[in-house]
Scaffold this active site. Structure first.
Site, PDB file in Angstrom:
ATOM      1  N   ILE A 277       0.879  -1.177   0.000  1.00 57.87           N
ATOM      2  CA  ILE A 277       0.000   0.000   0.000  1.00 57.87           C
ATOM      3  C   ILE A 277       0.913   1.224   0.000  1.00 57.87           C
ATOM      4  O   ILE A 277       1.377   1.671   1.039  1.00 57.87           O
ATOM      5  CB  ILE A 277      -0.966   0.007   1.207  1.00 57.87           C
ATOM      6  CG1 ILE A 277      -1.903  -1.208   1.138  1.00 57.87           C
ATOM      7  CG2 ILE A 277      -1.791   1.294   1.224  1.00 57.87           C
ATOM      8  CD1 ILE A 277      -2.949  -1.261   2.235  1.00 57.87           C
ATOM      9  N   HIS A 278       1.209   1.735  -1.208  1.00 63.89           N
ATOM     10  CA  HIS A 278       2.045   2.921  -1.358  1.00 63.89           C
ATOM     11  C   HIS A 278       1.145   4.147  -1.544  1.00 63.89           C
ATOM     12  O   HIS A 278      -0.070   4.057  -1.373  1.00 63.89           O
ATOM     13  CB  HIS A 278       3.052   2.733  -2.501  1.00 63.89           C
ATOM     14  CG  HIS A 278       2.414   2.362  -3.801  1.00 63.89           C
ATOM     15  ND1 HIS A 278       2.035   3.301  -4.729  1.00 63.89           N
ATOM     16  CD2 HIS A 278       2.059   1.156  -4.318  1.00 63.89           C
ATOM     17  CE1 HIS A 278       1.489   2.688  -5.773  1.00 63.89           C
ATOM     18  NE2 HIS A 278       1.493   1.383  -5.549  1.00 63.89           N
ATOM     19  N   ALA A 279       1.724   5.279  -1.901  1.00 59.60           N
ATOM     20  CA  ALA A 279       1.003   6.559  -1.920  1.00 59.60           C
ATOM     21  C   ALA A 279      -0.303   6.561  -2.714  1.00 59.60           C
ATOM     22  O   ALA A 279      -1.333   6.984  -2.205  1.00 59.60           O
ATOM     23  CB  ALA A 279       1.927   7.666  -2.436  1.00 59.60           C
TER      24      ALA A 279
END
Length: 87
Positions: free
Chosen positions: A16-18
């Site tokens: 779960i990145h930006a």
């Protein structure tokens, strides 16, 4: 009112990145219910982008999502659908 809870294992190589974190926050903010994410004993409010990104969720991690409130069934379903389609 019974709290909705489910587990999900992250499949996306980036975790779960930006970008997905930002979209996930938007999904959660569309409901009145409170949503929290738990990983390895740490929890965060899913309405807070920096808190969500600060969890350091990577591919293969299993998270627990807890949703509580008036529209918890709909909110939990929407969050689970988002996770399945995006991460």
């Amino acid at each position: 009112m019974k709290m909705k809870e489910f587990q999900y294992t992250i499949k996306d190589a980036c975790g779960i990145h930006a970008r997905p974190a930002g979209l996930l926050v938007k999904v959660v903010k569309g409901f009145a219910s409170t949503a929290t994410l738990e990983k390895a004993g740490k929890t965060c409010d899913m309405r807070k982008l920096m808190a969500l990104m600060g969890m350091g969720i990577k591919q293969g991690d299993t998270i627990t999502v807890k949703v509580e409130g008036d529209d918890e069934a709909e909110a939990a379903a929407a969050i689970e659908k988002f996770l399945t389609e995006n991460v």
